[in-house]
Design a protein around this motif. Structure first.
Motif, PDB file in Angstrom:
ATOM      1  N   TYR A  43      14.394  16.657  28.832  1.00 52.06           N
ATOM      2  CA  TYR A  43      14.815  17.180  27.538  1.00 52.06           C
ATOM      3  C   TYR A  43      13.491  17.009  26.664  1.00 52.06           C
ATOM      4  O   TYR A  43      13.286  17.659  25.863  1.00 52.06           O
ATOM      5  N   GLY A  44      12.815  15.881  26.804  1.00 47.81           N
ATOM      6  CA  GLY A  44      11.662  15.448  25.967  1.00 47.81           C
ATOM      7  C   GLY A  44      10.452  16.390  26.251  1.00 47.81           C
ATOM      8  O   GLY A  44       9.300  16.399  25.697  1.00 47.81           O
ATOM      9  N   ALA A  45      10.675  17.375  27.485  1.00 50.03           N
ATOM     10  CA  ALA A  45       9.358  18.182  27.895  1.00 50.03           C
ATOM     11  C   ALA A  45       9.772  19.681  27.765  1.00 50.03           C
ATOM     12  O   ALA A  45       9.760  20.394  28.582  1.00 50.03           O
ATOM     13  N   GLY A  46      10.011  19.737  26.787  1.00 50.01           N
ATOM     14  CA  GLY A  46      10.310  21.476  26.238  1.00 50.01           C
ATOM     15  C   GLY A  46       9.021  22.253  26.461  1.00 50.01           C
ATOM     16  O   GLY A  46       7.811  21.827  26.739  1.00 50.01           O
ATOM     17  N   SER A  75      -0.386  30.967  31.029  1.00 44.54           N
ATOM     18  CA  SER A  75      -0.783  30.021  32.330  1.00 44.54           C
ATOM     19  C   SER A  75       0.415  29.204  32.744  1.00 44.54           C
ATOM     20  O   SER A  75       0.525  29.074  34.078  1.00 44.54           O
ATOM     21  N   LEU A  76       1.317  28.952  31.882  1.00 45.25           N
ATOM     22  CA  LEU A  76       2.450  28.169  32.473  1.00 45.25           C
ATOM     23  C   LEU A  76       3.299  29.187  33.368  1.00 45.25           C
ATOM     24  O   LEU A  76       3.634  28.640  34.330  1.00 45.25           O
ATOM     25  N   GLY A 108       8.573  29.788  38.748  1.00 49.02           N
ATOM     26  CA  GLY A 108       9.936  29.232  38.682  1.00 49.02           C
ATOM     27  C   GLY A 108      10.376  28.615  37.407  1.00 49.02           C
ATOM     28  O   GLY A 108      11.446  28.221  37.121  1.00 49.02           O
ATOM     29  N   GLY A 109       9.313  28.630  36.337  1.00 49.70           N
ATOM     30  CA  GLY A 109       9.601  28.078  35.006  1.00 49.70           C
ATOM     31  C   GLY A 109       9.791  26.629  35.004  1.00 49.70           C
ATOM     32  O   GLY A 109       9.102  25.699  35.765  1.00 49.70           O
ATOM     33  N   ALA A 143       9.628  19.580  38.758  1.00 44.11           N
ATOM     34  CA  ALA A 143       9.691  19.238  39.939  1.00 44.11           C
ATOM     35  C   ALA A 143       8.331  18.604  40.572  1.00 44.11           C
ATOM     36  O   ALA A 143       8.076  17.757  41.053  1.00 44.11           O
ATOM     37  N   GLU A 144       7.415  19.644  40.366  1.00 42.37           N
ATOM     38  CA  GLU A 144       5.945  19.312  40.904  1.00 42.37           C
ATOM     39  C   GLU A 144       5.370  18.109  39.876  1.00 42.37           C
ATOM     40  O   GLU A 144       4.777  17.097  40.666  1.00 42.37           O
ATOM     41  N   ALA A 145       5.693  17.996  38.800  1.00 42.74           N
ATOM     42  CA  ALA A 145       5.088  16.746  38.027  1.00 42.74           C
ATOM     43  C   ALA A 145       5.880  15.593  38.442  1.00 42.74           C
ATOM     44  O   ALA A 145       5.291  14.401  38.798  1.00 42.74           O
TER      45      ALA A 145
END
Length: 188
Positions: free
Chosen positions: A26-29, A43-44, A50-51, A57-59
């Protein structure tokens, strides 16, 4: 993907990893990721169709691989499992202290937040933990410890708990105490 695309994707993952390690899912909006990465919103979505969940998930996988590689590197030079775990706790303690007590385990916060509500992210967290347990299990088995499966889980749980307490108390003391106990425990 070209070099520029790889750099853009990398910057988005760097920002996401930094944000989830210090503030959880939740800290990574998305707005925070965009601001921290300096990348445009398009770019995102281009790199992570997949948003947010795909990006997180990749991080998580990326952070997991970094810690896994550090554990495996230490395993190659540590004389025994006790030295390996002491080295891992030292490395994680250095990382935690250098971050101003914001970066404990790169997976734990997301695992706690999402385990009951988001199956794909829960599965990624489980994969990362399984990998770390595997590295510990391999070393414990190589050292001849009985029941390396249970012992690897126990050691990982102690490491995770020590990181949580160190982060909470903003002190290396819990890490040092757990290091002493694990070292004694593995010497038996």
């Amino acid at each position: 993907m070209g070099r520029k695309g790889d750099e853009t994707r990398g910057r988005l993952l760097d920002a996401t990893q930094e944000l989830i390690e210090s503030g959880g899912y939740y800290g990574a909006g998305l707005n925070q990721v965009i601001a921290a990465s300096g990348m445009p919103r398009g770019s995102l979505y281009f790199h992570f169709p997949g948003g947010k969940d795909a990006m997180v998930a990749e991080a998580l996988r990326r952070a997991g691989r970094e810690i896994d590689q550090a554990v495996r590197d230490l395993a190659g030079s540590a004389p025994d499992a006790a030295a390996l775990v002491a080295g891992v706790l030292g490395l994680l303690g250095d990382r935690l202290e250098a971050s101003g007590w914001r970066k404990g385990c790169p997976v734990a916060t997301v695992a706690l937040e999402m385990a009951a509500t988001d199956d794909p992210l829960q599965e990624v967290c489980a994969e990362v933990y399984d990998s770390w347990e595997g590295a510990l299990r391999d070393r414990l088995a190589a050292d001849g410890h009985p029941d390396p499966d249970d012992l690897a889980t126990t050691v990982l749980a102690l490491v995770e708990g020590a990181l949580l307490l160190a982060r909470t108390h903003r002190s290396r003391d819990p890490l040092d105490r757990v290091t002493r106990k694990i070292t004694a425990f593995l010497a038996l």
